[in-house]
Design a protein around this motif. Structure first.
Motif, PDB file in Angstrom:
ATOM      1  N   ARG A 166       0.830  -1.211   0.000  1.00  0.00           N
ATOM      2  CA  ARG A 166       0.000   0.000   0.000  1.00  0.00           C
ATOM      3  C   ARG A 166       0.862   1.259   0.000  1.00  0.00           C
ATOM      4  O   ARG A 166       0.527   2.239  -0.673  1.00  0.00           O
ATOM      5  CB  ARG A 166      -0.928  -0.002   1.223  1.00  0.00           C
ATOM      6  N   GLU A 167       1.966   1.242   0.742  1.00  0.00           N
ATOM      7  CA  GLU A 167       2.818   2.427   0.847  1.00  0.00           C
ATOM      8  C   GLU A 167       3.618   2.697  -0.424  1.00  0.00           C
ATOM      9  O   GLU A 167       4.050   3.820  -0.663  1.00  0.00           O
ATOM     10  CB  GLU A 167       3.783   2.261   2.032  1.00  0.00           C
ATOM     11  N   HIS A 168       3.822   1.671  -1.249  1.00  0.00           N
ATOM     12  CA  HIS A 168       4.648   1.810  -2.455  1.00  0.00           C
ATOM     13  C   HIS A 168       3.872   1.417  -3.707  1.00  0.00           C
ATOM     14  O   HIS A 168       4.426   0.849  -4.650  1.00  0.00           O
ATOM     15  CB  HIS A 168       5.910   0.945  -2.332  1.00  0.00           C
ATOM     16  N   LEU A 169       2.598   1.760  -3.719  1.00  0.00           N
ATOM     17  CA  LEU A 169       1.729   1.332  -4.815  1.00  0.00           C
ATOM     18  C   LEU A 169       2.220   1.809  -6.176  1.00  0.00           C
ATOM     19  O   LEU A 169       2.087   1.099  -7.180  1.00  0.00           O
ATOM     20  CB  LEU A 169       0.302   1.823  -4.560  1.00  0.00           C
ATOM     21  N   ASP A 170       2.806   3.010  -6.227  1.00  0.00           N
ATOM     22  CA  ASP A 170       3.283   3.535  -7.511  1.00  0.00           C
ATOM     23  C   ASP A 170       4.338   2.628  -8.147  1.00  0.00           C
ATOM     24  O   ASP A 170       4.474   2.589  -9.375  1.00  0.00           O
ATOM     25  CB  ASP A 170       3.870   4.940  -7.328  1.00  0.00           C
ATOM     26  N   ALA A 171       5.086   1.916  -7.329  1.00  0.00           N
ATOM     27  CA  ALA A 171       6.144   1.053  -7.856  1.00  0.00           C
ATOM     28  C   ALA A 171       5.586  -0.148  -8.598  1.00  0.00           C
ATOM     29  O   ALA A 171       6.304  -0.803  -9.365  1.00  0.00           O
ATOM     30  CB  ALA A 171       7.042   0.575  -6.721  1.00  0.00           C
ATOM     31  N   PHE A 172       4.295  -0.417  -8.423  1.00  0.00           N
ATOM     32  CA  PHE A 172       3.683  -1.596  -9.043  1.00  0.00           C
ATOM     33  C   PHE A 172       2.713  -1.229 -10.168  1.00  0.00           C
ATOM     34  O   PHE A 172       1.944  -2.068 -10.626  1.00  0.00           O
ATOM     35  CB  PHE A 172       2.982  -2.432  -7.971  1.00  0.00           C
ATOM     36  N   ARG A 173       2.809   0.031 -10.608  1.00  0.00           N
ATOM     37  CA  ARG A 173       2.022   0.454 -11.766  1.00  0.00           C
ATOM     38  C   ARG A 173       2.863   0.288 -13.028  1.00  0.00           C
ATOM     39  O   ARG A 173       3.975   0.811 -13.115  1.00  0.00           O
ATOM     40  CB  ARG A 173       1.580   1.906 -11.623  1.00  0.00           C
ATOM     41  N   LEU A 174       2.363  -0.459 -13.991  1.00  0.00           N
ATOM     42  CA  LEU A 174       3.093  -0.745 -15.214  1.00  0.00           C
ATOM     43  C   LEU A 174       2.517   0.065 -16.373  1.00  0.00           C
ATOM     44  O   LEU A 174       1.297   0.169 -16.521  1.00  0.00           O
ATOM     45  CB  LEU A 174       3.012  -2.243 -15.548  1.00  0.00           C
ATOM     46  N   PRO A 175       3.379   0.649 -17.220  1.00  0.00           N
ATOM     47  CA  PRO A 175       2.896   1.422 -18.372  1.00  0.00           C
ATOM     48  C   PRO A 175       2.479   0.500 -19.522  1.00  0.00           C
ATOM     49  O   PRO A 175       2.619  -0.727 -19.434  1.00  0.00           O
ATOM     50  CB  PRO A 175       4.135   2.239 -18.753  1.00  0.00           C
ATOM     51  N   GLU A 176       1.999   1.096 -20.596  1.00  0.00           N
ATOM     52  CA  GLU A 176       1.728   0.312 -21.805  1.00  0.00           C
ATOM     53  C   GLU A 176       3.040  -0.273 -22.315  1.00  0.00           C
ATOM     54  O   GLU A 176       4.079   0.388 -22.311  1.00  0.00           O
ATOM     55  CB  GLU A 176       1.110   1.201 -22.890  1.00  0.00           C
ATOM     56  N   ARG A 177       2.989  -1.537 -22.760  1.00  0.00           N
ATOM     57  CA  ARG A 177       4.216  -2.207 -23.182  1.00  0.00           C
ATOM     58  C   ARG A 177       3.981  -2.996 -24.473  1.00  0.00           C
ATOM     59  O   ARG A 177       2.848  -3.371 -24.792  1.00  0.00           O
ATOM     60  CB  ARG A 177       4.680  -3.194 -22.103  1.00  0.00           C
ATOM     61  N   TYR A 178       5.084  -3.213 -25.174  1.00  0.00           N
ATOM     62  CA  TYR A 178       5.091  -4.116 -26.319  1.00  0.00           C
ATOM     63  C   TYR A 178       5.825  -5.389 -25.900  1.00  0.00           C
ATOM     64  O   TYR A 178       6.925  -5.324 -25.351  1.00  0.00           O
ATOM     65  CB  TYR A 178       5.853  -3.523 -27.506  1.00  0.00           C
ATOM     66  N   ARG A 179       5.232  -6.537 -26.186  1.00  0.00           N
ATOM     67  CA  ARG A 179       5.966  -7.801 -26.058  1.00  0.00           C
ATOM     68  C   ARG A 179       6.275  -8.283 -27.454  1.00  0.00           C
ATOM     69  O   ARG A 179       5.356  -8.489 -28.263  1.00  0.00           O
ATOM     70  CB  ARG A 179       5.149  -8.849 -25.280  1.00  0.00           C
ATOM     71  N   LEU A 180       7.539  -8.443 -27.779  1.00  0.00           N
ATOM     72  CA  LEU A 180       7.916  -8.748 -29.149  1.00  0.00           C
ATOM     73  C   LEU A 180       9.182  -9.568 -29.238  1.00  0.00           C
ATOM     74  O   LEU A 180       9.958  -9.652 -28.281  1.00  0.00           O
ATOM     75  CB  LEU A 180       8.070  -7.460 -29.955  1.00  0.00           C
ATOM     76  N   VAL A 181       9.397 -10.168 -30.410  1.00  0.00           N
ATOM     77  CA  VAL A 181      10.636 -10.862 -30.732  1.00  0.00           C
ATOM     78  C   VAL A 181      11.466  -9.921 -31.591  1.00  0.00           C
ATOM     79  O   VAL A 181      10.953  -9.324 -32.541  1.00  0.00           O
ATOM     80  CB  VAL A 181      10.364 -12.175 -31.486  1.00  0.00           C
ATOM     81  N   VAL A 182      12.752  -9.767 -31.215  1.00  0.00           N
ATOM     82  CA  VAL A 182      13.652  -8.877 -31.939  1.00  0.00           C
ATOM     83  C   VAL A 182      14.774  -9.717 -32.546  1.00  0.00           C
ATOM     84  O   VAL A 182      15.416 -10.502 -31.853  1.00  0.00           O
ATOM     85  CB  VAL A 182      14.247  -7.802 -31.009  1.00  0.00           C
ATOM     86  N   VAL A 183      14.974  -9.557 -33.847  1.00  0.00           N
ATOM     87  CA  VAL A 183      16.063 -10.244 -34.555  1.00  0.00           C
ATOM     88  C   VAL A 183      17.007  -9.180 -35.095  1.00  0.00           C
ATOM     89  O   VAL A 183      16.571  -8.241 -35.773  1.00  0.00           O
ATOM     90  CB  VAL A 183      15.532 -11.112 -35.706  1.00  0.00           C
ATOM     91  N   HIS A 184      18.293  -9.312 -34.776  1.00  0.00           N
ATOM     92  CA  HIS A 184      19.291  -8.308 -35.183  1.00  0.00           C
ATOM     93  C   HIS A 184      20.395  -8.982 -35.984  1.00  0.00           C
ATOM     94  O   HIS A 184      20.892 -10.042 -35.600  1.00  0.00           O
ATOM     95  CB  HIS A 184      19.898  -7.645 -33.946  1.00  0.00           C
TER      96      HIS A 184
END
Length: 341
Positions: A166-184
């Motif tokens: 409860r005291e550190h709730l901001d630390a557990f907020r996740l932004p929008e994300r992409y999950r992807l495979v990257v080939v280099h």
């Protein structure tokens, strides 16, 4: 070395040096010994080794003043004294670092260096192998002390977990994300073929084995942190589709979007491992502080006088004349951690 122990050792330095500076003196004939912890010596060569490691990339062409060198050595010595106390505690418990454990730790480091690359690295950075092994034994001791001595003292209940969440709730907020495979890799065609291969196999490891000249990995990237080229390619890309962007110098990056993850706040069950880790680290710091205070109080710690007593002219540049030519030089000596002067 565990991060929390490293931080506490640095803070301990100030306490140790403050304690030593007010203590009495004794004669010491040991050549090259800068401190003794319950009779066990800490040698100047280890102090110099640690200093060189910390300042290897910091040389600016100008020599440090005697005062700056004394301060740096004092801080390092505080950490070495604490590590020696840790090792003595393990020895008292019959849990000291064995030669087999040390060899295993060394092998773990060496496996990242093919053939004789490890020895070459040591030679290029002027690192003595024997001193490196002594330092590794200290590091292994700190890790073993945390695991066998401190960690069993830590017990958490659900109320602590819930309060921290409860005291550190901001630390557990996740932004929008992409999950992807990257080939280099070099060449657009090769990257496109690799992406097509993944579309059939759905396996990053198999992709890397099939295309040894390319690098492949699965990543989760916050939307606001991706670079401009990725942002443009991913903007209207549907899950399961691919895009190829230039990575400069003839290299390309292939992106296969797996899914778009919305912004969310982890619930307490999801956040539990992170909360537990943070609380355990906090308790470990407290347990180490309490143990170390008792260990210092119960120990005889002798430190070279030259690391404790400042001369009036030592902060002047080497080429400058002394502020007081008549000032006599200090005499070699030690201070005792359990005597008052």
């Amino acid at each position: 070395m565990p991060t929390h122990l490293r931080a506490r050792l640095a803070l301990l330095t100030l306490v140790l040096l403050a304690l030593f500076s007010g203590c009495g003196r004794k004669d010491q004939d040991d050549i090259g010994v800068v401190a003794k912890v319950n009779g066990r010596p800490i040698h100047l060569e280890m102090l110099e080794y640690q200093y060189d490691l910390q300042h290897f990339d910091a040389f600016s062409g100008s020599l440090p003043t005697v005062g700056a060198l004394r301060e740096a050595y004092g801080k390092i010595l505080g950490g070495l004294i604490a590590l020696e106390l840790v090792n003595q505690e393990l020895d008292r418990r019959g849990q000291d670092v064995t030669d087999e454990e040390l060899a295993e730790a060394e092998a773990t480091v060496r496996k990242d260096y093919p053939d004789d690359a490890f020895e070459k690295m040591l030679a290029e950075e002027f690192i003595d192998l024997a001193m490196w092994r002594k330092h590794l034994r200290y590091t292994c001791g700190a890790e073993k002390f945390q695991r066998l001595v401190l960690r069993p003292q830590i017990h958490l209940d659900y109320r602590e977990i819930e309060a921290y969440y409860r005291e550190h709730l901001d630390a557990f907020r996740l932004p929008e994300r992409y999950r992807l495979v990257v080939v280099h890799g070099p060449g657009r065609d090769a990257v496109e073929k690799a992406l097509a291969h993944y579309g059939q196999q759905k396996n990053v490891k198999a992709l890397a084995e099939a295309f040894p000249g390319l690098q492949a990995r699965e990543v989760t990237a916050p939307r606001e942190l991706v670079n401009a080229a990725w942002a443009e390619a991913l903007h209207n890309l549907a899950p399961g589709k691919t895009a190829v962007v230039s990575a400069g110098r003839g290299a390309y990056e292939g992106l296969l979007l797996l899914e778009r993850l919305p912004a969310e706040t982890l619930d307490i069950a999801q956040a539990y491992p992170q909360v537990e880790a943070a609380l355990v680290d906090e308790r470990l710091q407290q347990a180490f502080d309490a143990w170390l205070a008792k260990a210092v109080d119960a120990s005889v710690i002798l430190v070279s006088q030259r690391l404790l007593h400042k001369e009036d002219d030592e902060d002047l540049p080497p080429e400058a004349p002394p502020a007081d030519p008549a000032q006599p030089g200090g005499q070699e000596g030690v201070a005792s951690g359990n005597e008052t002067g």
